[in-house]
Design an enzyme around this catalytic site. Sequence first.
Site, PDB file in Angstrom:
ATOM      1  N   ARG A  34       0.853  -1.193   0.000  1.00 45.89           N
ATOM      2  CA  ARG A  34       0.000   0.000   0.000  1.00 45.89           C
ATOM      3  C   ARG A  34       0.885   1.239   0.000  1.00 45.89           C
ATOM      4  O   ARG A  34       2.102   1.146   0.126  1.00 45.89           O
ATOM      5  CB  ARG A  34      -0.963  -0.029   1.205  1.00 45.89           C
ATOM      6  CG  ARG A  34      -0.229  -0.470   2.465  1.00 45.89           C
ATOM      7  CD  ARG A  34      -0.489   0.290   3.668  1.00 45.89           C
ATOM      8  NE  ARG A  34      -0.385   1.705   3.520  1.00 45.89           N
ATOM      9  CZ  ARG A  34       0.746   2.394   3.604  1.00 45.89           C
ATOM     10  NH1 ARG A  34       1.916   1.805   3.800  1.00 45.89           N
ATOM     11  NH2 ARG A  34       0.745   3.707   3.494  1.00 45.89           N
ATOM     12  N   GLY A  35       0.208   2.411  -0.109  1.00 47.10           N
ATOM     13  CA  GLY A  35       0.953   3.644  -0.306  1.00 47.10           C
ATOM     14  C   GLY A  35       1.071   3.842  -1.814  1.00 47.10           C
ATOM     15  O   GLY A  35       1.493   2.913  -2.527  1.00 47.10           O
ATOM     16  N   ARG A  77      -7.778  -0.484  -6.717  1.00 43.25           N
ATOM     17  CA  ARG A  77      -7.757   0.713  -5.861  1.00 43.25           C
ATOM     18  C   ARG A  77      -7.865   1.953  -6.756  1.00 43.25           C
ATOM     19  O   ARG A  77      -6.915   2.306  -7.464  1.00 43.25           O
ATOM     20  CB  ARG A  77      -6.482   0.764  -5.009  1.00 43.25           C
ATOM     21  CG  ARG A  77      -6.387  -0.389  -4.018  1.00 43.25           C
ATOM     22  CD  ARG A  77      -5.542  -0.050  -2.815  1.00 43.25           C
ATOM     23  NE  ARG A  77      -6.213   0.837  -1.887  1.00 43.25           N
ATOM     24  CZ  ARG A  77      -5.620   1.414  -0.845  1.00 43.25           C
ATOM     25  NH1 ARG A  77      -4.333   1.231  -0.634  1.00 43.25           N
ATOM     26  NH2 ARG A  77      -6.300   2.182  -0.021  1.00 43.25           N
ATOM     27  N   GLN A 183      -2.544   2.453   9.751  1.00 40.25           N
ATOM     28  CA  GLN A 183      -1.246   2.580   9.061  1.00 40.25           C
ATOM     29  C   GLN A 183      -0.276   3.453   9.866  1.00 40.25           C
ATOM     30  O   GLN A 183       0.933   3.289   9.785  1.00 40.25           O
ATOM     31  CB  GLN A 183      -1.433   3.191   7.665  1.00 40.25           C
ATOM     32  CG  GLN A 183      -2.115   2.278   6.666  1.00 40.25           C
ATOM     33  CD  GLN A 183      -3.611   2.511   6.613  1.00 40.25           C
ATOM     34  OE1 GLN A 183      -4.219   2.880   7.632  1.00 40.25           O
ATOM     35  NE2 GLN A 183      -4.217   2.312   5.472  1.00 40.25           N
ATOM     36  N   ASP A 224      -2.247  10.720  -2.468  1.00 39.16           N
ATOM     37  CA  ASP A 224      -2.630   9.640  -3.387  1.00 39.16           C
ATOM     38  C   ASP A 224      -2.965  10.145  -4.783  1.00 39.16           C
ATOM     39  O   ASP A 224      -2.849   9.420  -5.764  1.00 39.16           O
ATOM     40  CB  ASP A 224      -3.809   8.846  -2.820  1.00 39.16           C
ATOM     41  CG  ASP A 224      -3.308   7.876  -1.778  1.00 39.16           C
ATOM     42  OD1 ASP A 224      -3.081   8.295  -0.635  1.00 39.16           O
ATOM     43  OD2 ASP A 224      -3.084   6.703  -2.127  1.00 39.16           O
TER      44      ASP A 224
HETATM   45  O1  MRU Z   1      -4.746   3.235   2.018  1.00 33.79           O
HETATM   46  P1  MRU Z   1      -3.262   3.455   1.985  1.00 33.79           P
HETATM   47  O2  MRU Z   1      -2.576   2.919   3.180  1.00 33.79           O
HETATM   48  O3  MRU Z   1      -2.654   2.974   0.696  1.00 33.79           O
HETATM   49  O4  MRU Z   1      -3.115   5.046   2.013  1.00 33.79           O
HETATM   50  C1  MRU Z   1      -1.823   5.573   1.907  1.00 33.79           C
HETATM   51  C2  MRU Z   1      -1.782   7.057   2.025  1.00 33.79           C
HETATM   52  O5  MRU Z   1      -2.783   7.720   2.183  1.00 33.79           O
HETATM   53  C3  MRU Z   1      -0.425   7.700   1.841  1.00 33.79           C
HETATM   54  O6  MRU Z   1      -0.352   8.886   2.557  1.00 33.79           O
HETATM   55  C4  MRU Z   1      -0.176   8.006   0.357  1.00 33.79           C
HETATM   56  O7  MRU Z   1      -0.428   6.883  -0.443  1.00 33.79           O
HETATM   57  C5  MRU Z   1       1.206   8.480   0.116  1.00 33.79           C
HETATM   58  S1  MRU Z   1       2.427   7.223   0.352  1.00 33.79           S
HETATM   59  C6  MRU Z   1       3.933   7.903  -0.048  1.00 33.79           C
END
Ligand code: MRU
Length: 328
Positions: A34-35, A77, A183, A224
């Site tokens: 994720r991220g 996603r 997270q 994102d």
């Molecule tokens: O749902 P996630 O854990 O994938 O969300 C991640 C985030 O919101 C992060 O802040 C974003 O992806 C930036 S990661 C460098």
Amino acid sequence: VVIVDQTLLPERLEFVELHTVEEVGDAIARLAVRGAPAIGVCAAMGLAAALGTERGSSREHLLECARRGAQLIRDRRPTAVNLGWALDRVLARATETPGDAPAVLRAMRQEAECIREEDREMCRRIGEYALQLLPVRARVLTHCNAGALATSGIGTALAPVYMAAAEGREVSVMVGETRPLFQGSRLTAWELTRAGVPVTVITDSMAPMLMRDGRVDLCIVGADRIAANGDTANKIGTYALAVAARHHQIPFYVAAPSSTFDRSLAGGGDIQIEQRARSEIAGGSGRVTVPEGATVENPAFDVTPADLITAIITEAGVHYPPFDFRSS
Ligand code: MRU
């Protein structure tokens, strides 16, 4: 492709091998990886690796499998723009590469590795620019995880933190739990403690109080998807932090690579927000926490309007408002 299964952290550090596009899609959907940047890199590498089984097929058949595989992964996603961006890059490279299936596969792998290396480099440059914005002693508030686990490098929002710590500067981090999937407490706290950076986990709703009490010097979060006007989608709860930071006159920074920009969107209103399962909120902690008769809303992200953002830090530099990313 080998990934850390992030769902198991901080209890266990385990690696998982992904062999098929279905496995890559599932790993992305269940947040094993994720991220935004990490999702993109995993998708690109996963697609290229999974198609290895088609080595003996015709070029046309391979390209068709690549398109179908990319679609399957992409749909898992919808908010993180890096996912489609990375898949499109690998697909474009496949289509424009002449020759038979093995030649196309080789080119896809090269492109995926290139995306990973670029991501690493972008993190480093974001870190260098963002470091200049940190006071000598910095108490940083972040949200979710925009660190090494979320990228191929040292992260985006956490990159300046790692660099400041490496220089021996006094830097500490506060991070909200980041409900419902934690997270912040599971991942950001895990990677920072491993690196020896002082980190304090707070409940998500504590942040305004800490700001009022003068315990936060600046906020830095990841992103994102960033629209052309700077409106930024990030983990749910980011918008509330930005509102509180503005009220307390605390700088609020977004750190993200150029791969996270969606120049086709004029503003944040057009960003599709991923809606996740009721069970993450109603039963995520292993017990029932919401009565059956109550409805649950679980958007994974919210949009912070550009006018609440002090600056956006990319690998190209520090951008101040008014933002205009239409052509940059
Ligand atoms: O749902 P996630 O854990 O994938 O969300 C991640 C985030 O919101 C992060 O802040 C974003 O992806 C930036 S990661 C460098």
